[in-house]
Design a protein around this motif. Structure first.
Motif, mmCIF file in Angstrom:
data_model
loop_
_atom_site.group_PDB
_atom_site.id
_atom_site.type_symbol
_atom_site.label_atom_id
_atom_site.label_comp_id
_atom_site.label_asym_id
_atom_site.label_seq_id
_atom_site.Cartn_x
_atom_site.Cartn_y
_atom_site.Cartn_z
ATOM 1 N N GLY A 170 30.787 -45.117 -29.855
ATOM 2 C CA GLY A 170 31.690 -44.009 -29.543
ATOM 3 C C GLY A 170 32.261 -43.376 -30.788
ATOM 4 N N VAL A 171 32.543 -44.214 -31.806
ATOM 5 C CA VAL A 171 33.133 -43.688 -33.038
ATOM 6 C C VAL A 171 32.167 -42.749 -33.758
ATOM 7 N N ASP A 172 30.866 -42.987 -33.632
ATOM 8 C CA ASP A 172 29.889 -42.107 -34.281
ATOM 9 C C ASP A 172 29.984 -40.690 -33.714
ATOM 10 N N ILE A 173 30.071 -40.603 -32.400
ATOM 11 C CA ILE A 173 30.174 -39.291 -31.764
ATOM 12 C C ILE A 173 31.490 -38.628 -32.124
ATOM 13 N N LEU A 174 32.567 -39.411 -32.179
ATOM 14 C CA LEU A 174 33.873 -38.842 -32.524
ATOM 15 C C LEU A 174 33.880 -38.289 -33.952
ATOM 16 N N VAL A 175 33.264 -39.017 -34.875
ATOM 17 C CA VAL A 175 33.229 -38.563 -36.276
ATOM 18 C C VAL A 175 32.481 -37.243 -36.382
ATOM 19 N N TRP A 176 31.303 -37.168 -35.771
ATOM 20 C CA TRP A 176 30.524 -35.932 -35.874
ATOM 21 C C TRP A 176 31.150 -34.801 -35.068
ATOM 22 N N ALA A 177 31.846 -35.138 -33.990
ATOM 23 C CA ALA A 177 32.573 -34.104 -33.243
ATOM 24 C C ALA A 177 33.685 -33.509 -34.106
ATOM 25 N N ALA A 178 34.333 -34.367 -34.905
ATOM 26 C CA ALA A 178 35.376 -33.880 -35.809
ATOM 27 C C ALA A 178 34.788 -32.968 -36.881
ATOM 28 N N VAL A 179 33.621 -33.353 -37.418
ATOM 29 C CA VAL A 179 32.952 -32.497 -38.408
ATOM 30 C C VAL A 179 32.558 -31.167 -37.771
ATOM 31 N N LEU A 180 32.070 -31.230 -36.541
ATOM 32 C CA LEU A 180 31.699 -30.007 -35.824
ATOM 33 C C LEU A 180 32.914 -29.104 -35.640
ATOM 34 N N ALA A 181 34.040 -29.700 -35.272
ATOM 35 C CA ALA A 181 35.266 -28.921 -35.100
ATOM 36 C C ALA A 181 35.676 -28.264 -36.418
ATOM 37 N N GLY A 182 35.528 -29.018 -37.520
ATOM 38 C CA GLY A 182 35.833 -28.440 -38.829
ATOM 39 C C GLY A 182 34.914 -27.285 -39.168
ATOM 40 N N ALA A 183 33.633 -27.417 -38.798
ATOM 41 C CA ALA A 183 32.675 -26.332 -39.047
ATOM 42 C C ALA A 183 33.044 -25.081 -38.266
ATOM 43 N N GLY A 184 33.789 -25.280 -37.167
ATOM 44 C CA GLY A 184 34.218 -24.133 -36.373
ATOM 45 C C GLY A 184 35.124 -23.184 -37.125
ATOM 46 N N PHE A 185 35.798 -23.682 -38.171
ATOM 47 C CA PHE A 185 36.628 -22.793 -38.993
ATOM 48 C C PHE A 185 35.763 -21.882 -39.850
ATOM 49 N N VAL A 186 34.541 -22.336 -40.153
ATOM 50 C CA VAL A 186 33.603 -21.523 -40.935
ATOM 51 C C VAL A 186 32.827 -20.585 -40.024
ATOM 52 N N TRP A 187 32.389 -21.110 -38.886
ATOM 53 C CA TRP A 187 31.585 -20.328 -37.942
ATOM 54 C C TRP A 187 32.015 -20.706 -36.522
ATOM 55 N N PRO A 188 32.950 -19.961 -35.919
ATOM 56 C CA PRO A 188 33.517 -20.345 -34.619
ATOM 57 C C PRO A 188 32.497 -20.517 -33.498
ATOM 58 N N ALA A 189 31.388 -19.779 -33.537
ATOM 59 C CA ALA A 189 30.409 -19.855 -32.452
ATOM 60 C C ALA A 189 29.770 -21.234 -32.335
ATOM 61 N N LEU A 191 31.169 -23.878 -31.921
ATOM 62 C CA LEU A 191 31.936 -24.678 -30.971
ATOM 63 C C LEU A 191 31.366 -24.622 -29.557
ATOM 64 N N VAL A 192 30.345 -23.802 -29.335
ATOM 65 C CA VAL A 192 29.650 -23.814 -28.049
ATOM 66 C C VAL A 192 28.701 -25.014 -27.948
ATOM 67 N N THR A 193 28.483 -25.708 -29.047
ATOM 68 C CA THR A 193 27.528 -26.824 -29.078
ATOM 69 C C THR A 193 27.771 -27.878 -27.994
ATOM 70 N N PRO A 194 29.010 -28.360 -27.782
ATOM 71 C CA PRO A 194 29.197 -29.383 -26.735
ATOM 72 C C PRO A 194 28.749 -28.916 -25.353
ATOM 73 N N VAL A 195 28.927 -27.635 -25.063
ATOM 74 C CA VAL A 195 28.485 -27.099 -23.773
ATOM 75 C C VAL A 195 26.963 -27.155 -23.674
ATOM 76 N N LEU A 196 26.287 -26.805 -24.758
ATOM 77 C CA LEU A 196 24.824 -26.847 -24.771
ATOM 78 C C LEU A 196 24.309 -28.279 -24.637
ATOM 79 N N LEU A 197 24.947 -29.196 -25.338
ATOM 80 C CA LEU A 197 24.519 -30.601 -25.277
ATOM 81 C C LEU A 197 24.726 -31.162 -23.871
ATOM 82 N N ALA A 198 25.860 -30.844 -23.282
ATOM 83 C CA ALA A 198 26.132 -31.318 -21.928
ATOM 84 C C ALA A 198 25.163 -30.691 -20.922
ATOM 85 N N GLY A 199 24.865 -29.406 -21.104
ATOM 86 C CA GLY A 199 23.931 -28.739 -20.207
ATOM 87 C C GLY A 199 22.551 -29.367 -20.242
ATOM 88 N N TRP A 200 22.087 -29.716 -21.437
ATOM 89 C CA TRP A 200 20.769 -30.351 -21.547
ATOM 90 C C TRP A 200 20.786 -31.746 -20.927
#
Length: 233
Positions: A170-189, A191-200
């Protein structure tokens, strides 16, 4: 560091030092998949930038590097899954049999052609707009997918996906989710990634019943394409 080297060896064709590893070490390398995605993204963006004088040439260079550095690994999964879904007609036994068949059929060929054309056209638009940041981040975001899908879905059979299952924490996913959230400050779009991952994940559960190496590969390809679209919207 061993896990990162193993992940680079598995996901790319880049030269790396020889590493002695156990089955457990190999399974744990999945934790580094997003980092390898950043490396792939940097190479893809760099190729497009070097050939940016012509947008189509830049797009072709980026696509060639994207395909070449990964050895078309995920495209193979997309083709296999397309063949299996196209030939199964609701028969689970036939679906699994076609997934195990190394040959590529007509459904797989069509899926590959559409995916390559889609990426080329979308890359052209991003190169023309000089959008290099998304090109670096898209392969990273898509490779968070295998960690999530491994945790969320049962393995389809005893194979690659089942070996990874015990290694994802679980911690692995949390760490990369945090990095993804940080990347959202550079490129907000992004942040749609979790929706795409869940959809697949929902699609695989309903259509296939679980996840395999082919499901991971196809998901990475389709999430990458969806994120290219998101970059342009």
């Amino acid at each position: 560091m061993k896990g990162l080297l193993l992940a680079i060896q598995f996901l790319t064709r880049l030269p790396t030092p020889r590493v002695t590893a156990s089955e457990t070490d190999f399974a744990a390398s999945i934790r580094w998949f997003p980092m390898v995605g950043l490396l792939i993204g940097a190479l893809v963006a760099g190729a497009g930038w070097l050939a940016r004088s012509d947008a189509w040439l830049g797009a072709l260079a980026a696509l060639a590097v994207w395909t070449g550095v990964t050895g078309a690994l995920h495209l193979d999964g997309l083709a296999d899954l397309a063949d299996a879904r196209g030939a199964a007609h609701g028969d689970r036994a036939r679906l699994l049999a076609v997934l195990a068949d190394p040959h590529v059929g007509s459904f797989g060929v069509v899926a590959l052609a559409l995916q390559i054309v889609a990426k080329l056209v979308l890359l052209h638009a991003l190169v023309a707009a000089g959008m290099w940041g998304p090109l670096v981040l898209i392969p990273f975001a898509a490779r968070i997918g295998p960690l999530a899908w491994t945790r969320w879905l049962p393995p389809l059979h005893a194979g690659l996906a089942s070996r990874f299952r015990a290694a994802v924490r679980g911690v692995d996913i949390l760490v990369w989710a945090a990095v993804l959230a940080g990347a959202g400050f550079v490129w907000p779009a992004i942040l749609v990634t979790p929706v795409l991952l869940a959809g697949w994940a929902v699609y695989l559960r309903r259509a296939v019943g679980g996840v395999s190496g082919d499901g991971h590969g196809a998901g990475i390809e389709l999430v990458e394409t969806a994120l290219l679209v998101a970059a342009l919207l």
